[in-house]
Design a protein around this motif. Structure first.
Motif, short mmCIF file in Angstrom:
data_model
loop_
_atom_site.label_atom_id
_atom_site.label_comp_id
_atom_site.label_asym_id
_atom_site.label_seq_id
_atom_site.Cartn_x
_atom_site.Cartn_y
_atom_site.Cartn_z
N GLU A 414 4.65 6.77 5.47
CA GLU A 414 4.03 5.56 4.92
C GLU A 414 3.48 5.89 3.53
O GLU A 414 2.42 6.51 3.40
CB GLU A 414 2.90 5.06 5.82
CG GLU A 414 3.37 4.51 7.15
CD GLU A 414 2.23 3.92 7.96
OE1 GLU A 414 1.14 3.71 7.37
OE2 GLU A 414 2.43 3.67 9.16
N ASP A 416 1.94 4.23 1.40
CA ASP A 416 0.71 3.57 0.98
C ASP A 416 -0.55 4.32 1.40
O ASP A 416 -1.62 4.08 0.85
CB ASP A 416 0.65 2.14 1.55
CG ASP A 416 1.70 1.24 0.93
OD1 ASP A 416 2.11 1.53 -0.22
OD2 ASP A 416 2.13 0.28 1.58
N ASP A 422 -0.35 11.26 4.99
CA ASP A 422 1.09 11.07 5.21
C ASP A 422 1.75 12.37 5.63
O ASP A 422 2.55 12.41 6.58
CB ASP A 422 1.73 10.53 3.93
CG ASP A 422 3.06 9.85 4.18
OD1 ASP A 422 3.27 9.34 5.30
OD2 ASP A 422 3.90 9.83 3.27
#
Length: 537
Positions: A414, A416, A422
């Protein structure tokens, strides 16, 4: 297997390169950690690894050209390939000097490969390296190389190749231990010379290649966290490192040396016969390249700004990307759809670190997660990550050992969320995925599951042979049963190019009937080494 014959024939050269690459892979970080001279940029181990990697690939190419016949290359072909590969792939100050050392050795070993030729090769190498450096400094790899050659020269006249190699190694060790007392910056940091340490590693591999036994001496580097970086190395000095290959005449190179020596320091020019590798530290990188243009044809130009973050030119970088090594075109398409930059590992042709670095650059990102998907690529991937970090890219290497682990990691990616979060999530997903593959036995051999015969189907779980079968479906079912006995929620099947869809249907049914609440997903891998890859999460 290490070479045991007491000479430096082509097989010994090949073994030497392979062992040196493996050893530098193990010790790369430790050598990087003690790199304080000439610039404290922590990349000497990585540069040496990349240089030897290029030499190894060149030697392997020579052997590959002989695969269709029954003979192996002659020693001259192997040593010349080694020297040429090191020359074109040399990185940094230390790698460039190592390339010249190997070139010097090759000039002698091409004419003979007994103990006397090895003795003379080491002497030629040390002299050639000193000549290549504009201003030789004692307490560096040059001192270690000279000591190795002198120790080899003192070996008994009737000493064999292994004895000469061991004498050189011991002489290099003694010189290495004395380097902090010869070079003030090393003494203040409390470390030995990093380039010299790398040369000792390469010579240790030479000993093992010709004797069959690795040297017993080991070196424990000072951890990077406790090394006091000297101010005269950490600050000041030229801003750029410039490296390029150059096609030019000897006279033009002589003029180039004089000009570059005025522009900066750490000047090393190695090569000959029209092809040279140029390395220099300067404040005006453009002037260094222009000097090369006036001398001949420079190419493969690499410019590194010491201490500065750099991004790929002409492209607006994204925040984060994933670079993944894939074993077949099918998975390549799958990973591309997920937004990853891919590197194709063709059967029998694992990617080199340069290919991984190029892929990281193609990603045009400030942050990169690298998934090598092969245990054998751990050193290669680590060197590529270190090279990319030197170019200002933040790289996290997740040590995935199989493509199915990479798929699992990519599935939870991910961009974001924070980089660290992450990476943790992707690492956890990969670590929770057991992996297996089917392979066809090429010959009779002993395995962890017993003795296999040529043509048997082998089921490897987490890298070890766990099942020996007569056909693919039976072996695949047995592998699945063993893996699912420990539990699981998702089975991933990656089919090779020649495997029929009916196998996937059969295995899906086997999982559905025998294991409640376990889902199965199937991908087409295309042309890959294994007919079937299996993952269990």
């Amino acid at each position: 297997m290490p070479q045991t014959a007491d000479d430096m024939d082509a097989v010994a050269v090949r073994t030497w390169c392979s062992l040196a690459l493996e050893a530098l892979g193990r010790e790369r970080e430790a050598i990087d950690a003690i790199n304080v001279y000439p610039v404290a940029d922590g990349d000497t181990g990585t540069n040496l690894y990349l240089t030897v990697e290029s030499a190894t690939q060149a030697v392997e190419a020579v052997f590959a050209a002989h695969e269709t016949g029954t003979t192996v290359p002659v020693a001259a072909d192997a040593v010349r390939a080694m020297a040429h590969g090191a020359l074109i792939g040399a990185r940094g100050n230390s790698g460039t000097i190592l390339a010249q050392l190997l070139r010097g050795m090759a000039g002698v070993l091409a004419d003979g490969h007994d103990a006397d030729h090895l003795r003379r090769a080491l002497t030629r190498a040390a002299a050639a390296a000193r000549q290549a450096v504009a201003h030789p400094v004692e307490g560096t790899v040059l001192t270690v190389a000279t000591a190795a050659a002198e120790a080899a020269g003192r070996a008994a006249d009737d000493a064999g190749t292994a004895a000469v190699a061991r004498a050189a190694y011991e002489g290099a060790w003694t010189a290495l231990e004395a380097t902090p007392g010869q070079l003030a910056v090393l003494g203040r940091a409390g470390v030995v010379d990093a380039g010299g340490r790398g040369l000792v590693t390469v010579l240790g591999a030479l000993v093992e290649a010709v004797s069959g036994r690795a040297p017993e001496r080991t070196y424990v580097a000072v951890p990077a966290a406790v090394i006091p970086v000297p101010q005269d190395c950490a600050e000041g000095g030229p801003a750029f490192e410039v490296i390029y290959l150059l096609e030019a005449t000897d006279n033009a190179v002589d003029r180039l040396r004089t000009r570059l020596d005025r522009l900066g320091d750490s000047l090393v020019v190695v090569g000959g016969d029209g092809l040279w590798n140029v390395h220099v530290h300067v404040d005006d990188a453009g002037a260094a390249v222009e000097a090369g243009v006036e001398a001949g044809r420079p190419y493969r130009i690499r410019i590194t700004h010491f201490g500065a973050d750099r991004v790929h030119p002409h492209t607006e970088p994204v925040q984060r990307a994933v670079v993944v090594v894939v074993p077949g075109d099918g998975l390549r398409g799958l990973c591309k759809e997920a937004g990853a930059t891919t590197v194709l590992a063709r059967p029998g042709e694992p990617p080199a670190s340069g290919e991984l670095v190029d892929a990281i650059r193609r990603a045009h990102a400030h942050e990169v997660v690298l998934l090598p998907n092969d245990a054998e690529l751990r050193h290669t991937a680590a060197a590529a990550a270190e090279q990319a970090r030197a170019e200002g890219v933040r790289v996290a290497l997740i040590p995935t050992r199989a493509a199915v682990q990479g798929i699992a990691a990519l599935a939870v990616h991910e961009p974001d969320r924070s980089f660290d979060e992450d990476v943790v999530a992707m690492t956890a997903a990969a670590g929770a995925t057991r992996y297996a593959e089917l392979a066809v036995a090429e010959r009779q051999s002993w395995t962890m599951a017993g003795i296999c015969q040529a043509g048997d189907i082998l089921g490897l779980i987490d890298g070890d042979v766990a099942v020996i079968g007569e056909d693919v479906p039976e072996t695949a079912r047995n592998v699945l049963d063993r893996m699912l006995a420990a539990g699981g929620e998702l089975v991933t099947l990656v089919l090779g190019e020649d495997v029929p869809d009916s196998l996937a249907d059969e295995l899906e049914e086997h999982v559905r009937e025998g294991y409640l609440a376990v889902d199965t997903v199937v991908y087409r891998g295309g042309l890959q080494c294994a007919p079937l890859l299996i993952g269990v999460e």
